[in-house]
Design a protein around this motif. Structure first.
Motif, mmCIF file in Angstrom:
data_model
loop_
_atom_site.group_PDB
_atom_site.id
_atom_site.type_symbol
_atom_site.label_atom_id
_atom_site.label_comp_id
_atom_site.label_asym_id
_atom_site.label_seq_id
_atom_site.Cartn_x
_atom_site.Cartn_y
_atom_site.Cartn_z
ATOM 1 N N ASP A 81 47.696 37.448 33.594
ATOM 2 C CA ASP A 81 47.441 37.780 35.280
ATOM 3 C C ASP A 81 46.206 38.537 35.100
ATOM 4 O O ASP A 81 45.529 38.727 36.018
ATOM 5 C CB ASP A 81 48.786 38.419 35.514
ATOM 6 N N PRO A 125 47.317 42.910 38.777
ATOM 7 C CA PRO A 125 48.524 43.366 38.049
ATOM 8 C C PRO A 125 48.527 44.680 38.192
ATOM 9 O O PRO A 125 47.608 45.346 37.854
ATOM 10 C CB PRO A 125 48.156 42.577 36.681
ATOM 11 N N ARG A 131 47.650 31.176 38.671
ATOM 12 C CA ARG A 131 47.343 32.589 38.676
ATOM 13 C C ARG A 131 45.980 32.698 39.547
ATOM 14 O O ARG A 131 45.897 33.778 40.247
ATOM 15 C CB ARG A 131 47.050 33.290 37.262
#
Length: 279
Positions: A178, A218, A211
């Motif tokens: 991420d 994140p 993603r």
């Protein structure tokens, strides 16, 4: 066809439970998260206008609208910066079809001297594409055996998404994935990031492309590495942005606990002061 800005607004809206904003539960829905009508009301814009933004049919919302959306979505400071960046590239900053010049890989002598001063700590110079441009012997010590430094031009993003060893040695692989995908939105330039994503997507597969359209920054957490010659290592990461002309970062890995510090001392058998530079 969607846009980076529209994808982000929709992804963030889908991630919000209406109850967290004090909105009533209106029964079963076709999609999770906050209703488009509820977000439009909170932002003070029409549902039709919000739909155009999310679907990519309006690429130039005003700063006032962006601020209203940021308030309505309760974005934090990092997410607000990302929203403004996506608005900029959605508005036409990404030409997209010509291959741009690669980002500058040269690390200035002053930065290399700073790395030497950081020995024997684990530190490296990178850019938002994930290129590992220079590193200390402490960084080599930590990364030895996991595969990241095996190539002539090591790249953390490519390693995470294409090297099967990454899932073995990075127990929080999904978190790291991420982070690397999100960083691509931040530079070194919009054109270079678009080129890199287009180059990597065919070999990285759906874990990468999914993603790219998620957009949510994140949460920062310690980096965990299952080192092949030691126990689990846990690292806090301190990122120092270098001047914008460099488009690089100096990243220092700091042991997150005493067990990690002790394990690294046990691993350390190289002489101090050795600086590696990726060609």
């Amino acid at each position: 066809m969607g846009t980076p800005l529209g994808d982000f607004v929709r992804a963030k809206r889908d991630s919000i439970q209406p109850e967290s904003f004090g909105l009533p539960d209106r029964g079963r829905r076709r999609a999770p998260g906050l209703r488009r009508s509820d977000l439009a009301t909170r932002a003070g814009i029409s549902v039709e206008y919000l739909t155009r933004i999310e679907q990519g049919r309006d690429r130039n919302p005003s700063p006032a609208v962006l601020n209203a959306l940021a308030d309505a979505l309760s974005l934090d400071a990092r997410e607000r910066d990302h929203l403004r960046y996506l608005a900029k590239i959605t508005g036409g900053a990404c030409p997209g079809h010509r291959r741009p010049s690669p980002p500058n890989r040269e690390v200035r002598p002053a930065v290399l001297a700073t790395l030497r001063l950081l020995e024997p700590a684990a530190a490296f110079v990178t850019n938002r594409l994930g290129d590992v441009l220079a590193y200390t012997s402490g960084f080599e010590l930590v990364m030895r055996g996991i595969g990241l430094l095996d190539t002539e031009r090591p790249n953390l993003t490519r390693y995470v998404f294409t090297d099967p060893r990454a899932r073995t040695f990075l127990p929080d692989w999904h978190q790291v994935a991420d982070e690397q995908a999100f960083d691509l939105w931040l530079g070194p330039s919009a054109e270079t990031s678009e080129w890199f994503k287009a180059e990597l997507a065919p070999v990285a597969g759906p874990e990468f492309t999914r993603r790219l359209h998620h957009h949510l920054p994140p949460s920062p957490v310690p980096l965990r590495i299952d080192h092949p010659a030691a126990q689990e290592l846990r690292w806090d990461r301190e990122r120092l942005e270098l001047p914008s002309t460099d488009a690089q970062q100096l990243v220092v890995l700091l042991p997150a606990d005493e067990a990690t510090a002790h394990a690294v001392e046990q691993l350390r058998h190289r002489p101090r002061g050795i600086l590696r530079a990726a060609s």
